[in-house]
Scaffold this motif. Structure first.
Motif, PDB file in Angstrom:
ATOM      1  N   TRP A  72       7.080 -30.650 -10.471  1.00 47.01           N
ATOM      2  CA  TRP A  72       8.537 -30.331  -9.870  1.00 47.01           C
ATOM      3  C   TRP A  72       8.666 -30.998  -8.453  1.00 47.01           C
ATOM      4  CZ3 TRP A  72      11.487 -30.038 -13.543  1.00 47.01           C
ATOM      5  CH2 TRP A  72      10.899 -29.047 -14.642  1.00 47.01           C
TER       6      TRP A  72
ATOM      7  N   GLN B  95      20.396 -27.172 -11.978  1.00 45.83           N
ATOM      8  CA  GLN B  95      19.932 -28.598 -12.112  1.00 45.83           C
ATOM      9  C   GLN B  95      20.544 -29.372 -13.194  1.00 45.83           C
ATOM     10  OE1 GLN B  95      17.471 -29.325 -10.315  1.00 45.83           O
ATOM     11  NE2 GLN B  95      17.026 -27.150  -9.718  1.00 45.83           N
TER      12      GLN B  95
ATOM     13  N   TYR C 233       9.702 -34.493  -9.683  1.00 46.99           N
ATOM     14  CA  TYR C 233      11.170 -34.234 -10.318  1.00 46.99           C
ATOM     15  C   TYR C 233      12.115 -34.500  -9.006  1.00 46.99           C
ATOM     16  CZ  TYR C 233      15.254 -32.575 -12.611  1.00 46.99           C
ATOM     17  OH  TYR C 233      16.628 -32.491 -13.299  1.00 46.99           O
TER      18      TYR C 233
ATOM     19  N   ALA D 280      16.964 -29.978  -6.773  1.00 43.71           N
ATOM     20  CA  ALA D 280      15.570 -30.237  -7.348  1.00 43.71           C
ATOM     21  C   ALA D 280      14.536 -30.218  -5.959  1.00 43.71           C
ATOM     22  CB  ALA D 280      15.252 -31.604  -7.796  1.00 43.71           C
TER      23      ALA D 280
END
Length: 252
Positions: A199, A124, A202, A211
């Motif tokens: 997440w 990431q 995200y 991601a």
């Protein structure tokens, strides 16, 4: 540092395939940590506080180190996204780990988690710092704004649910109780639901394959755990609310 595009692609596919395989594994067995640890099985155990601190730290530390080694870094969108990722793991490393009252975990589980968090921190962080290409006004894009809203909503649910779980039992009590309040009124795995929403948000905010792969892995790894908790509560408590689902409100 030059963008390692092939590494990012391969790493993302490893997360997706690994997550799906882990999902299949958890359909037949429990991952041995928390309430599913067999204390009679020989092996080295790590305290919950130390285990969570050590295993979550790489996801915070690796992106920070990558940032420090980066000569130039610009773009409001990328800065906010990197800070968002690190914020979650700062909370998990330096707050959650110190407050947790969980059970010790086998050393091998902690080691596997350290490896995963190190890989994910690099994946990431490296993508955002060296590969991502965003417009200068990405921080105004609808995907960015909706994604961050999902992320912080999920984070709030996750933190609040952890608070409820920590305070279920009075000092000296060891028996499990039915969690109540917050998202626990809708799902048995409210803390897991919150992290999955985080997440997924995200992934929307970054609009990136790395991601997305992490969001898939998260859902595949802790979604089944929420189901196991749900089944445990139903078997243990006759008065357990029948309207609650396992991890997705009103659906699953």
């Amino acid at each position: 540092m030059i963008c390692q595009e092939s590494t990012v692609q391969y790493g993302s596919w490893v997360f997706i395939i690994g997550g799906l395989l882990y999902l299949l594994r958890q359909m037949t067995t429990h991952t041995p940590y928390g309430r599913y640890v067999d204390t009679k099985t020989p092996g080295i155990m790590v305290s919950a506080k130390a285990g969570w601190f050590v295993q979550e730290l790489p996801s915070f530390l690796v992106p920070v180190l990558l940032l420090l080694m980066t000569e130039s870094f610009s773009g409001m969108g990328r800065i906010l996204l990197l800070c968002t990722f690190c914020l979650h793991y700062f909370q998990r490393t330096f707050v959650f780990s110190l407050l947790t009252k969980g059970r010790p975990s086998p050393l091998e589980i902690v080691v596997y988690a350290v490896i995963f968090c190190s890989m994910n921190g690099f994946l990431q962080g490296h993508y955002l710092l060296h590969c991502a290409q965003y417009s200068t006004d990405w921080h105004k894009d609808a995907r960015f704004l909706i994604g961050l809203l999902m992320f912080f909503t999920g984070m709030a649910i996750n933190i609040h649910s952890d608070y409820i779980l920590r305070n279920l039992r009075k000092p000296g009590e060891v028996s499990y109780k039915i969690p109540r309040g917050g998202m626990f009124e809708f799902v048995s795995g409210a803390n897991f639901f919150g992290e999955i929403v985080e997440w997924c948000g995200y992934a929307v905010a970054t609009w990136s394959f790395p991601a997305f792969s992490f969001a898939v892995f998260t859902a595949c790894s802790i979604g089944p755990r929420a189901y196991h908790h749900h089944r445990y509560y139903l078997e243990k408590f006759k008065d357990y609310p029948k309207s609650r689902k396992a991890v997705i409100p009103f659906i699953l």
